[in-house]
Design a protein around this motif. Structure first.
Motif, PDB file in Angstrom:
ATOM      1  N   LYS A 294       0.835  -1.344  -0.016  1.00  0.00           N
ATOM      2  CA  LYS A 294      -0.137   0.025  -0.094  1.00  0.00           C
ATOM      3  C   LYS A 294       0.837   1.176  -0.071  1.00  0.00           C
ATOM      4  O   LYS A 294       1.788   1.378   0.894  1.00  0.00           O
ATOM      5  CB  LYS A 294      -0.851  -0.075   1.240  1.00  0.00           C
TER       6      LYS A 294
ATOM      7  N   GLY B  59     -11.636   4.731   4.913  1.00  0.00           N
ATOM      8  CA  GLY B  59     -10.621   5.681   4.698  1.00  0.00           C
ATOM      9  C   GLY B  59     -11.770   7.109   4.790  1.00  0.00           C
ATOM     10  O   GLY B  59     -10.887   7.997   5.697  1.00  0.00           O
ATOM     11  N   ALA B  60     -12.534   7.178   4.142  1.00  0.00           N
ATOM     12  CA  ALA B  60     -13.267   8.296   3.902  1.00  0.00           C
ATOM     13  C   ALA B  60     -14.171   8.595   5.288  1.00  0.00           C
ATOM     14  O   ALA B  60     -14.150   9.695   5.684  1.00  0.00           O
ATOM     15  CB  ALA B  60     -14.446   8.237   2.954  1.00  0.00           C
TER      16      ALA B  60
ATOM     17  N   VAL C  55     -17.467  12.621   1.186  1.00  0.00           N
ATOM     18  CA  VAL C  55     -17.792  13.173   2.635  1.00  0.00           C
ATOM     19  C   VAL C  55     -17.126  14.665   2.854  1.00  0.00           C
ATOM     20  O   VAL C  55     -16.502  15.226   2.024  1.00  0.00           O
ATOM     21  CB  VAL C  55     -16.795  12.128   3.455  1.00  0.00           C
TER      22      VAL C  55
ATOM     23  N   GLY D  82      -6.274   9.972  -1.777  1.00  0.00           N
ATOM     24  CA  GLY D  82      -7.066  10.799  -0.715  1.00  0.00           C
ATOM     25  C   GLY D  82      -8.646  10.819  -1.594  1.00  0.00           C
ATOM     26  O   GLY D  82      -9.018   9.443  -1.757  1.00  0.00           O
ATOM     27  N   LYS D  83      -9.102  11.954  -1.598  1.00  0.00           N
ATOM     28  CA  LYS D  83     -10.671  11.998  -1.998  1.00  0.00           C
ATOM     29  C   LYS D  83     -10.834  11.408  -3.360  1.00  0.00           C
ATOM     30  O   LYS D  83     -12.102  10.836  -3.592  1.00  0.00           O
ATOM     31  CB  LYS D  83     -11.011  13.521  -1.911  1.00  0.00           C
TER      32      LYS D  83
ATOM     33  N   ALA E  96      -6.599   8.105   7.738  1.00  0.00           N
ATOM     34  CA  ALA E  96      -7.503   7.480   6.595  1.00  0.00           C
ATOM     35  C   ALA E  96      -6.610   6.132   6.017  1.00  0.00           C
ATOM     36  O   ALA E  96      -7.281   5.239   5.438  1.00  0.00           O
ATOM     37  CB  ALA E  96      -7.713   8.591   5.751  1.00  0.00           C
ATOM     38  N   GLY E  97      -5.413   6.496   5.664  1.00  0.00           N
ATOM     39  CA  GLY E  97      -4.482   5.393   5.057  1.00  0.00           C
ATOM     40  C   GLY E  97      -4.524   4.150   5.940  1.00  0.00           C
ATOM     41  O   GLY E  97      -4.525   3.020   5.288  1.00  0.00           O
TER      42      GLY E  97
ATOM     43  N   ASN F 272     -11.966   1.714   0.829  1.00  0.00           N
ATOM     44  CA  ASN F 272     -11.911   3.722   0.363  1.00  0.00           C
ATOM     45  C   ASN F 272     -13.111   4.114   1.680  1.00  0.00           C
ATOM     46  O   ASN F 272     -13.079   5.225   2.009  1.00  0.00           O
ATOM     47  CB  ASN F 272     -12.693   3.529  -0.932  1.00  0.00           C
TER      48      ASN F 272
ATOM     49  N   SER G  50     -13.487   6.832  -4.401  1.00  0.00           N
ATOM     50  CA  SER G  50     -13.880   6.764  -3.134  1.00  0.00           C
ATOM     51  C   SER G  50     -15.577   7.218  -3.075  1.00  0.00           C
ATOM     52  O   SER G  50     -16.153   7.862  -3.887  1.00  0.00           O
ATOM     53  CB  SER G  50     -13.019   7.521  -2.263  1.00  0.00           C
ATOM     54  N   VAL G  51     -15.936   7.578  -1.875  1.00  0.00           N
ATOM     55  CA  VAL G  51     -17.189   8.279  -1.521  1.00  0.00           C
ATOM     56  C   VAL G  51     -17.062   9.721  -1.268  1.00  0.00           C
ATOM     57  O   VAL G  51     -16.120  10.142  -0.704  1.00  0.00           O
ATOM     58  CB  VAL G  51     -18.073   7.472  -0.630  1.00  0.00           C
TER      59      VAL G  51
ATOM     60  N   THR H 240      -3.152   4.889  -2.495  1.00  0.00           N
ATOM     61  CA  THR H 240      -4.296   5.772  -2.124  1.00  0.00           C
ATOM     62  C   THR H 240      -4.264   7.143  -2.516  1.00  0.00           C
ATOM     63  O   THR H 240      -2.961   7.776  -2.346  1.00  0.00           O
ATOM     64  CB  THR H 240      -4.373   5.750  -0.703  1.00  0.00           C
TER      65      THR H 240
ATOM     66  N   GLY I 201      -9.772   8.461  -4.510  1.00  0.00           N
ATOM     67  CA  GLY I 201      -9.952   6.986  -4.489  1.00  0.00           C
ATOM     68  C   GLY I 201      -8.459   6.062  -4.222  1.00  0.00           C
ATOM     69  O   GLY I 201      -7.582   6.854  -3.999  1.00  0.00           O
ATOM     70  N   THR I 202      -8.640   4.968  -5.118  1.00  0.00           N
ATOM     71  CA  THR I 202      -7.498   4.248  -4.847  1.00  0.00           C
ATOM     72  C   THR I 202      -7.281   3.592  -6.504  1.00  0.00           C
ATOM     73  O   THR I 202      -8.125   3.164  -6.974  1.00  0.00           O
ATOM     74  CB  THR I 202      -7.570   3.145  -3.899  1.00  0.00           C
TER      75      THR I 202
HETATM   76  P1  ATP Z   1      -1.875   8.413   5.827  1.00  0.00           P
HETATM   77  O1  ATP Z   1      -1.645   9.916   5.608  1.00  0.00           O
HETATM   78  O2  ATP Z   1      -2.823   8.108   6.710  1.00  0.00           O
HETATM   79  O3  ATP Z   1      -0.643   7.573   5.435  1.00  0.00           O
HETATM   80  P2  ATP Z   1      -2.568   8.004   2.977  1.00  0.00           P
HETATM   81  O4  ATP Z   1      -2.193   9.200   2.177  1.00  0.00           O
HETATM   82  O5  ATP Z   1      -2.028   6.777   2.594  1.00  0.00           O
HETATM   83  O6  ATP Z   1      -2.831   8.408   4.555  1.00  0.00           O
HETATM   84  P3  ATP Z   1      -5.269   8.933   2.017  1.00  0.00           P
HETATM   85  O7  ATP Z   1      -4.951   8.576   0.267  1.00  0.00           O
HETATM   86  O8  ATP Z   1      -5.245  10.168   2.504  1.00  0.00           O
HETATM   87  O9  ATP Z   1      -4.164   7.998   2.649  1.00  0.00           O
HETATM   88  O10 ATP Z   1      -6.628   7.984   2.300  1.00  0.00           O
HETATM   89  C1  ATP Z   1      -6.668   6.494   2.192  1.00  0.00           C
HETATM   90  C2  ATP Z   1      -7.990   6.316   1.482  1.00  0.00           C
HETATM   91  O11 ATP Z   1      -9.288   7.003   2.308  1.00  0.00           O
HETATM   92  C3  ATP Z   1      -8.183   6.834   0.181  1.00  0.00           C
HETATM   93  O12 ATP Z   1      -7.758   6.160  -0.926  1.00  0.00           O
HETATM   94  C4  ATP Z   1      -9.663   7.199   0.074  1.00  0.00           C
HETATM   95  O13 ATP Z   1     -10.386   5.970  -0.521  1.00  0.00           O
HETATM   96  C5  ATP Z   1     -10.108   7.518   1.379  1.00  0.00           C
HETATM   97  N1  ATP Z   1     -10.212   8.937   1.489  1.00  0.00           N
HETATM   98  C6  ATP Z   1      -9.212   9.835   2.216  1.00  0.00           C
HETATM   99  N2  ATP Z   1      -9.496  11.089   2.062  1.00  0.00           N
HETATM  100  C7  ATP Z   1     -10.909  11.254   1.595  1.00  0.00           C
HETATM  101  C8  ATP Z   1     -11.722  12.265   1.462  1.00  0.00           C
HETATM  102  N3  ATP Z   1     -11.308  13.447   1.559  1.00  0.00           N
HETATM  103  N4  ATP Z   1     -12.768  12.006   0.681  1.00  0.00           N
HETATM  104  C9  ATP Z   1     -13.510  10.615   0.354  1.00  0.00           C
HETATM  105  N5  ATP Z   1     -12.456   9.737   0.654  1.00  0.00           N
HETATM  106  C10 ATP Z   1     -11.077  10.163   1.214  1.00  0.00           C
END
Ligand code: ATP
Length: 314
Positions: A191, A293-294, A246, A226-227, A254-255, A290, A243-244, A224, A229-230
């Motif tokens: 990941k 995480g959201a 929010v 952020g908003k 979130a990760g 996802n 992602s959804v 991943t 998705g993945t």
């Molecule tokens: P970390 O900082 O915890 O290491 P990360 O950078 O690995 O996190 P993010 O990409 O921020 O992880 O978030 C993981 C998952 O959570 C994303 O792939 C997404 O599906 C969901 N997610 C994160 N932020 C949002 C958001 N603002 N809206 C919707 N879904 C989100």
């Protein structure tokens, strides 16, 4: 249901209450449980899965507080180790320019000793290596290497999250990249965040980055975003899983919620074959992860914001 052994750090995050000033001016701090592998263990148990935390804390009030938090969340802490060294502490503040001001006092987390007895328990189960502090040295780093190679049976599943923290690797990114390579080669699931995928592959395009990791031996890759998705890549076949929507208030954790939810679902399978053979099975799992995480972004702090199974099903 299979067990997920989460190996790595558990520490105290002292978060400055008044954001917008650097640590030299901060006067009040809130004590929070932190550490990515510990968050992942909580994410799994909160969903109803079986997680075991394997890490080291000081035999002091902070260490006892941390283990209590994990126990309350339903994590099995019977393999956690206690040390005479003080519990690892991190102090964090957001300075006026939005930059994180960070002081890290590394203590007991580095002292985790490899446990050869775990070898038997790992068979048919899942090993999650979330590497934020683990690659900074100590017996913890040695244990990581040994668990990686212990885990190389076809009957178990290894997951790796490099958890790159620029604060910890300021002048040493090359070393971080080098240390991550064996884990990318040997893990079944990696990941990455976008930043990590780019840093570790040396490619700006994440599709090319995934192909680079597959070329090294990685089977399943999630990036991943952020908003958005993945990006899921299984043996070079890629799909963006949205992602959804929010209203986020704090993206911490979130990760960890994402990878915890993905591992929870994999732990619920009779055997691991479907995740390697069936793209659709994985796509559904990533879509659910996802959501986890959201949901986590809609509340403050990592552990308190992790969703339960009921919240996720809604
Ligand atoms: P970390 O900082 O915890 O290491 P990360 O950078 O690995 O996190 P993010 O990409 O921020 O992880 O978030 C993981 C998952 O959570 C994303 O792939 C997404 O599906 C969901 N997610 C994160 N932020 C949002 C958001 N603002 N809206 C919707 N879904 C989100």
């Amino acid at each position: 249901m299979k067990k997920v052994f989460c190996v790595g750090e558990l520490l105290i995050d002292f978060v400055a209450e008044k954001q917008g000033s650097d640590l030299s001016k901060a006067t009040h701090f809130t004590k929070k449980a932190g550490g990515a592998p510990a968050n992942v263990a909580c994410a799994i148990s909160k969903l109803g899965g079986k997680s075991v935390f394997l890490g080291c804390v000081g035999d002091d009030p902070f260490g006892r507080f941390l283990l209590d938090v994990l126990k309350t969340e339903g994590v099995d802490i019977s393999l956690a180790q206690l040390s005479k060294t003080f519990t690892t502490l991190a102090f964090v503040s957001l300075a006026e320019d939005g930059e994180r001001d960070f002081v890290f006092s590394r203590g007991a987390d580095k002292e985790l000793e490899y446990d050869p007895n775990l070898r038997k328990s790992l068979k048919d189960n899942i090993l999650h290596l979330g590497a934020a502090t683990a690659l900074l040295g100590g017996t913890l780093e040695r244990a990581y290497g040994k668990y990686l190679f212990d885990g190389l049976t076809k009957d178990m599943f290894i997951s790796f999250d490099p958890n790159f923290r620029s604060d910890l690797w300021k002048e040493n990114e090359e070393q971080f990249i080098k240390k991550c390579m064996p884990f990318i080669e040997k893990s079944h699931l990696c990941k990455f965040s976008m930043e990590e995928a780019q840093l570790l592959s040396g490619k700006t395009d994440i599709n090319e980055a995934c192909d680079f990791f597959h070329g090294m031996g990685a089977k399943i890759i999630t990036v991943t975003l952020g908003k958005k998705g993945t990006l899921l890549s299984l043996n070079s076949s890629k799909k963006m899983i949205p992602s959804v929507s929010v209203n986020p208030v704090d993206t911490t954790g979130a990760g960890d919620a994402f990878i915890g939810c993905l591992l929870y679902q994999i732990s619920d399978l009779g055997n691991f074959d479907p995740v390697f053979e069936n793209h659709e099975v994985l796509e559904k799992m990533v879509s659910m992860a996802n959501k986890a995480g959201a949901i986590t972004t809609t509340n403050y702090g990592a552990i308190p914001s992790l969703p339960t199974k009921e919240q996720l099903d809604k």
